[in-house]
Scaffold this motif. Structure first.
Motif: not given
Length: 462
Positions: A157-163, A172-179, A196-204
């Protein structure tokens, strides 16, 4: 122009998600003439799933209009997409999502400034993408569990600020979940939250591009934001049908027979009696009476209703010939009520009458208001009252067998208001005719003075 089936609106109308050349999300409704052979489910709880990759995705087989993708079909596609090599998957998991969110809040006809999915549209245009407009929704953990199974790794579990500070091992394979939230923030509209969610998608996605990491991104919801229940067409036949109100059951009339032939008939919605003069009424029509003691012949009829509660109600009628009208008329001479060893009598012959071959009907027959039943002065219980609702009776001439004859109603055609209106109208008409007559009698002069000539002299003889 790339058209992707988004979902079925009804049995013959389908909605398409269209990304036009101006970058806006547009929905196109198409009406088909025949039903698709695809089997539709009664439950339409679905979530859309949008998937794009910077490393390429296998082509998605075309499906029929209105097709609902099952979990097994999605699993088969993910197996082909992740069959070889390590993969980094970004799962944008929104609390709720439905295809209607794209219709309501997406940019339509290239109007990108009003759309809430600008970064998402740009990512879908610039990458290899596939879309599942109607994915069968089972539970909130179905998509993360399926990806965890296909990739063989635990989700992170990650977010746009810590990524940006996260080190990603691409070997290796990675599965990153952004809620992502959905329309739950106080003080913000649903469109603002999705923007705002679309902004988070763009930032990631921008962070992944800066890190030079190939990725596969998925945007879906934990559960649908709108659920529409549909009835199966196999259970409910299609087409138009006549809707008819349920006719309430009508109780049969009280009928006294002599030698197998009907002699007296009575029907009433309520046969209310009161022994105290107050508002406490007893409805005898709700009880089944005995007709013992009833008689009838060509000139007199007596209907006796004996109830198990101790009340006896009697209706005495007679018919006679009236030379003025040259016909027979029947009258309800009296109504007697017996209770507690006492008897009260009410006269109805002055108000309740009809031609002998007719029945009599009245919406309200009472002994205390708009009186039709006049209480005898010799009654031992002057407080007793009668109130018959929707009352109809016939004691002679039952030629229609078990049906009432034509009813003579107690409500006359000419009410006092009608008479007043007619008389007032006739008065105004007479005034108008009189005034018109007076105007027509006026005579104009046939001679006029000439100021340059001699005065006109009018002989007195004229």
């Amino acid at each position: 122009m790339d058209l992707t089936l988004l979902g079925r609106i009804d049995a013959r109308i389908y909605t398409f998600l269209c990304f036009n050349s101006h970058g806006g999300i547009r929905f196109v409704s198409v009406r088909t003439s025949e039903r698709s052979p695809t089997t539709y489910r009664d439950s339409v709880a679905q979530v859309p799933l949008l998937m794009w990759s910077s490393d390429g995705l296998p082509a998605l087989a075309s499906t029929a209009a209105g097709h609902i993708t099952s979990k097994e079909q999605l699993a088969a596609y993910l197996s082909s997409a992740f069959k070889s090599g390590p993969h980094t998957v970004l799962l944008f998991l929104q609390d709720k999502l439905s295809k209607d969110d794209f219709t309501v809040f997406g940019g339509v006809f290239g109007n990108k400034q009003d759309g809430a999915f600008g970064n998402l549209e740009a990512a879908l245009h610039s990458s290899s993408s596939v879309m599942f407009p109607a994915l069968e929704w089972l539970d909130s953990s179905a998509i993360p569990a399926l990806l965890q199974e296909k990739l063989g790794v635990s989700p992170l579990l990650v977010d746009a600020d810590t990524l940006p500070h996260l080190s990603i091992n691409t070997s290796a394979s990675n599965l990153l979940i952004i809620n992502l939230p959905y329309c739950t923030s106080f003080g913000k509209s649903c469109k603002e939250v999705l923007h705002d969610n679309d902004g988070i998608i763009g930032k990631v996605l921008s962070v992944m591009k800066d890190k030079n990491v190939l990725y596969t991104a998925i945007y879906t919801g934990l559960k649908p934001s709108r659920v529409i229940s549909e009835a199966s067409l196999s259970v409910h036949p299609a087409g138009r049908s006549l809707l008819q109100a349920v006719v309430p059951e009508v109780k049969p009339p009280i009928m006294f027979n002599v030698s197998g032939n009907p002699c007296v008939m009575l029907w009433a919605q309520n046969l209310n009696i009161s022994l105290t003069g107050e508002t406490a009424w007893i409805d005898l029509a709700a009880q089944v009476p005995s007709l013992t003691g009833s008689t009838c012949n060509s000139s007199n009829s007596l209907l006796v209703l004996t109830y198990s509660s101790g009340y006896i109600l009697s209706f005495a009628m007679s018919q006679r010939f009236y030379p003025v009208s040259a016909r027979n008329w029947f009258t309800l001479d009296s109504v007697q009520l017996q209770a507690n060893g006492q008897t009260s009598s009410f006269t109805g012959s002055r108000n309740i009458y009809a031609p002998a071959e007719y029945s009599f009907h009245c919406q309200s027959v009472t002994s205390f208001r708009d009186i039709l039943l006049v209480a005898n002065k010799t009654n031992p219980s002057p407080l007793w009252r009668l109130n018959f609702i929707d009352f109809q009776i016939q004691g002679f001439g039952l030629a229609n067998g078990t049906n009432f004859s034509y009813a003579s109603d107690c409500a006359g055609f000419f009410t006092p208001g009608i008479w007043m209106g007619l008389l007032t109208g006739l008065l105004f008409l007479w005034i108008f005719v009189y005034g018109l007559h007076m105007i027509m009698q006026l005579n104009t002069m046939d001679r006029f003075d000439d100021p340059k000539g001699p005065s006109i002299s009018v002989p007195q003889s004229e």
